[in-house]
Design a protein around this motif. Structure first.
Motif, short mmCIF file in Angstrom:
data_model
loop_
_atom_site.label_atom_id
_atom_site.label_comp_id
_atom_site.label_asym_id
_atom_site.label_seq_id
_atom_site.Cartn_x
_atom_site.Cartn_y
_atom_site.Cartn_z
N GLY A 176 5.12 -48.65 32.57
CA GLY A 176 4.87 -47.44 33.25
C GLY A 176 4.39 -46.10 32.33
N VAL A 177 4.48 -44.95 33.18
CA VAL A 177 4.24 -43.93 32.45
C VAL A 177 4.49 -42.61 32.98
N VAL A 219 5.75 -41.70 22.97
CA VAL A 219 5.99 -40.22 23.42
C VAL A 219 5.00 -39.41 22.52
N PHE A 220 4.27 -38.85 23.36
CA PHE A 220 2.95 -38.16 23.05
C PHE A 220 3.01 -36.76 23.47
N VAL A 221 3.39 -35.63 22.81
CA VAL A 221 3.54 -34.36 23.70
C VAL A 221 2.69 -33.55 22.71
N CYS A 222 2.26 -32.30 23.00
CA CYS A 222 1.65 -31.33 22.58
C CYS A 222 2.42 -29.97 22.63
N GLY A 223 1.91 -28.85 22.35
CA GLY A 223 2.74 -27.38 22.55
C GLY A 223 3.63 -27.21 21.96
N GLY A 224 4.69 -26.41 22.62
CA GLY A 224 5.99 -26.38 21.92
C GLY A 224 6.89 -27.61 22.21
N CYS A 225 6.56 -28.51 22.76
CA CYS A 225 7.43 -29.70 22.84
C CYS A 225 7.64 -30.56 21.45
N SER A 260 1.09 -34.32 27.87
CA SER A 260 0.50 -35.48 27.55
C SER A 260 1.23 -36.83 28.33
N HIS A 261 2.04 -37.55 27.68
CA HIS A 261 2.69 -38.81 28.27
C HIS A 261 3.75 -39.30 27.63
N ILE A 262 4.56 -40.07 28.36
CA ILE A 262 5.78 -40.98 27.58
C ILE A 262 5.40 -42.25 28.61
N SER A 263 5.11 -43.65 27.70
CA SER A 263 4.89 -44.54 28.43
C SER A 263 6.07 -45.70 27.89
#
Length: 131
Positions: A62-63, A86-92, A69-72
């Protein structure tokens, strides 16, 4: 995000999480909740969660689609193993997603690999095409 010494500005941080000895890996409802909690913990904007159960003794893939972006997840309940991204951008901060995932799956062993996505390329596109 600051530029690295190459002049490239990484797009974000991608964590690869390997969980061994994990539980609840065939529980789609619990996995859905875990992805939602992880997204909330790292300050991401959740767009949707999509899961597929393989049935029988199969696992779940799942995702969580995020604005950032995403967490899968891909699970193998028969061996107690789960592979998560766990792939995130910005202030995360993707590291903030680790604690709720650990609480939900209770792994006995964990490996975490961090990758700065969008940093300096090792090969140009032209050299990849020529190969």
């Amino acid at each position: 995000m600051a530029k690295d010494n190459s002049g490239y500005r990484p797009a974000g941080t991608h964590l690869l999480l390997d969980f061994w000895g994990a539980t609840g890996l065939d529980d789609a409802i619990g996995i859905d909740q875990a992805l939602r909690e992880a997204a909330d913990a790292c300050g991401a904007t959740l767009l949707d969660v999509r899961l597929h159960e393989f049935g029988g003794e199969g696992g779940v893939t799942g995702v969580a689609l995020l604005a950032e972006s995403h967490i899968s997840i891909h699970t193998w309940p028969e061996t107690g193993y789960a592979a998560l991204d766990v792939f995130v951008c910005g202030g995360c901060d993707p590291r903030d997603a680790i604690a709720p995932l650990k609480r939900r799956f209770n792994p006995t062993d964990i490996k975490i690999t961090a990758v700065a996505r969008g940093s300096e390329p090792l090969l140009s596109a032209e050299s990849c095409i020529a190969s």
